[in-house]
Motif scaffolding. Structure first.
Motif, mmCIF file in Angstrom:
data_model
loop_
_atom_site.group_PDB
_atom_site.id
_atom_site.type_symbol
_atom_site.label_atom_id
_atom_site.label_comp_id
_atom_site.label_asym_id
_atom_site.label_seq_id
_atom_site.Cartn_x
_atom_site.Cartn_y
_atom_site.Cartn_z
ATOM 1 N N HIS A 10 91.234 18.311 -41.645
ATOM 2 C CA HIS A 10 91.554 18.310 -43.065
ATOM 3 C C HIS A 10 91.341 19.702 -43.637
ATOM 4 O O HIS A 10 91.083 19.886 -44.803
ATOM 5 N N HIS A 11 91.418 20.716 -42.745
ATOM 6 C CA HIS A 11 91.193 22.078 -43.221
ATOM 7 C C HIS A 11 92.492 22.819 -43.388
ATOM 8 O O HIS A 11 93.421 22.609 -42.628
ATOM 9 N N ILE A 12 92.497 23.692 -44.364
ATOM 10 C CA ILE A 12 93.680 24.511 -44.554
ATOM 11 C C ILE A 12 93.806 25.448 -43.353
ATOM 12 O O ILE A 12 94.880 25.685 -42.841
ATOM 13 N N PHE A 16 90.293 26.644 -37.717
ATOM 14 C CA PHE A 16 89.019 25.932 -37.868
ATOM 15 C C PHE A 16 89.156 24.498 -37.345
ATOM 16 O O PHE A 16 88.314 24.003 -36.591
ATOM 17 N N ASN A 17 90.258 23.842 -37.716
ATOM 18 C CA ASN A 17 90.523 22.500 -37.169
ATOM 19 C C ASN A 17 90.479 22.506 -35.644
ATOM 20 O O ASN A 17 89.866 21.650 -35.025
ATOM 21 N N SER A 86 80.743 16.793 -43.597
ATOM 22 C CA SER A 86 80.941 16.116 -42.306
ATOM 23 C C SER A 86 81.197 17.105 -41.169
ATOM 24 O O SER A 86 80.884 16.810 -40.015
ATOM 25 N N ASP A 87 81.734 18.285 -41.485
ATOM 26 C CA ASP A 87 81.908 19.296 -40.429
ATOM 27 C C ASP A 87 80.553 19.761 -39.904
ATOM 28 O O ASP A 87 80.356 19.911 -38.701
ATOM 29 N N LEU A 88 79.643 19.995 -40.833
ATOM 30 C CA LEU A 88 78.298 20.420 -40.438
ATOM 31 C C LEU A 88 77.636 19.328 -39.604
ATOM 32 O O LEU A 88 77.003 19.606 -38.581
ATOM 33 N N ARG A 89 77.812 18.085 -40.050
ATOM 34 C CA ARG A 89 77.221 16.981 -39.285
ATOM 35 C C ARG A 89 77.820 16.896 -37.885
ATOM 36 O O ARG A 89 77.123 16.621 -36.914
ATOM 37 N N LEU A 90 79.121 17.146 -37.776
ATOM 38 C CA LEU A 90 79.754 17.114 -36.455
ATOM 39 C C LEU A 90 79.132 18.170 -35.547
ATOM 40 O O LEU A 90 78.784 17.886 -34.393
ATOM 41 N N VAL A 91 78.979 19.374 -36.078
ATOM 42 C CA VAL A 91 78.420 20.460 -35.267
ATOM 43 C C VAL A 91 76.987 20.126 -34.857
ATOM 44 O O VAL A 91 76.610 20.266 -33.688
ATOM 45 N N LEU A 92 76.190 19.655 -35.806
ATOM 46 C CA LEU A 92 74.795 19.327 -35.496
ATOM 47 C C LEU A 92 74.718 18.159 -34.507
ATOM 48 O O LEU A 92 73.901 18.172 -33.579
ATOM 49 N N ALA A 93 75.568 17.165 -34.703
ATOM 50 C CA ALA A 93 75.573 16.020 -33.772
ATOM 51 C C ALA A 93 75.948 16.489 -32.368
ATOM 52 O O ALA A 93 75.380 16.025 -31.378
#
Lengths: 240, 240
Positions: A10-12, A16-17, A86-93
């Motif tokens: 969902h990134h421009i 990054f996506n 949620s991106d940060l959570r994905l990276v941390l997870a």
């Protein structure tokens, strides 16, 4: 899938996506290899296959390397992309889950080493049926935890967390039986202890699968559900 | 200290400095409590002190809560401050180290539970001297790993990583002795197995202390030294 579309892409910035997608793919691919290590280690044990066991030990290096790669990717994304929500959570997870996957790999290698000793000692001791049974159980947990990660599926993650209790019960009952067996036949102690360490490793693999499932719930629901017990985890999963 | 000044308190935002300092303090304070849990668990075992052991089990909840707090702080700093370079490494090292500290806490609680069983079974079995010895050894490793973290001291961290090998040797030799003892006196199997699980937990505490030491080296030197063996870690520490 809806949730997936929600949590990814969902990134421009297409770049990054791609980076997030690649990170996730690398974690899942590490997971696939780790799962294979677990089932190969159990097979090597049951079939007294020393060569198979040695191959599991050797492949552990690849798993270790994958952990480092994933952590490097995570650091890079954090430094360059400054992800939030949620991106940060994905990276941390991913960084947490890669550690658990690496430890599952370590346990698989330990099982393989015990398989080698047991093969050398000849004659199948007690406990193989239990090892196969618990082994299949925890391998399935690892697979489900990874599927939950792949699909951002908190319900499946909850199911994995629940399974851990039942593995603990199976482990305890198998251990009790092996103790009785050792008492009846003290000459078997060394061999039976080896199979006991195998069961211990399997039980720990279940713990790690549960950890990964908890990161999935954190990722999807934004709630840290570690250390709170299954009932409260369930409440968090169904709350949203 | 020079290194410390280098790695901390160089931000124009005093608030950001404070947040990093507080994160580090929280990790060290969690570490202090975990270290106490380890020594209390060993004391409870040696002195057949059930109350002391129960208290260790109860305090494990506090340790778990501290892990969650530290991870929350890490997420918040990552989301709001978008740290880079050594700040990012500090945050990542804290989130990883808090997991290892929590697992050390789990192992201490396990030791305490075995201490309760062993106290109920009465009569001190073999292996207590070894448990005390290896227990002191790994407690010292945890303390040194935390000191290395507090002082950003890569040399001390390297020393901790090296110690792990010697704990593994002590563990193996103690285990071998216990197996011989079980064979000689099969009625003692249940009790001796309990002490064997204690030694196993201690050995794992050594592994976690080594992990923390490796994060310190990553933090100070910017190099990920996991899975590369002591000689190459040494090269990385002295290289810069």
């Amino acid at each position: 899938m809806d949730t997936k579309t929600d949590l990814l892409s969902h990134h421009i910035s297409q770049q990054f996506n791609n980076e997030l997608e690649e990170l996730r793919n690398n974690l899942l691919s590490m997971g696939g290899q780790v799962e294979k290590q677990v089932s190969d280690a159990i097979e090597a044990l049951i079939n007294a296959d020393s060569e198979g066991a040695i191959s599991v030990c050797e492949k552990d290096t690849d798993i270790n390397a994958m952990e480092l790669t994933i952590d490097e990717e995570c650091s890079r994304i954090l430094a360059r992309r400054q992800p939030a929500a949620s991106d940060l959570r994905l990276v941390l997870a991913c960084t947490k889950a890669s550690t658990d996957l690496e430890r599952i790999g370590d346990e698989a290698a330990k099982i393989a080493r015990f398989a080698i000793s047991l093969t050398e000692q000849g004659e199948a001791p007690k406990g193989y049926i239990e090892a196969r049974h618990i082994g299949n159980h925890v391998r399935q947990m690892v697979q489900d935890a990874l599927n939950a990660f792949a699909r951002f599926d908190a319900d499946l993650a909850l199911a994995v967390a629940k399974e851990d209790k039942s593995v603990d019960r199976e482990y305890k009952s198998a251990t009790r039986e092996l103790v009785t067996y050792m008492m009846e036949d003290p000459r078997s102690i060394t061999r039976v202890l080896n199979i006991m360490w195998v069961l211990r490793s399997l039980e720990r693999i279940g713990d790690h699968a549960r950890n990964i499932a908890e990161y999935v719930i954190y990722l999807v629901k934004g709630k840290d559900v570690r250390h709170i017990g299954i009932k409260r985890i369930q409440a968090e999963v169904f709350d949203q």
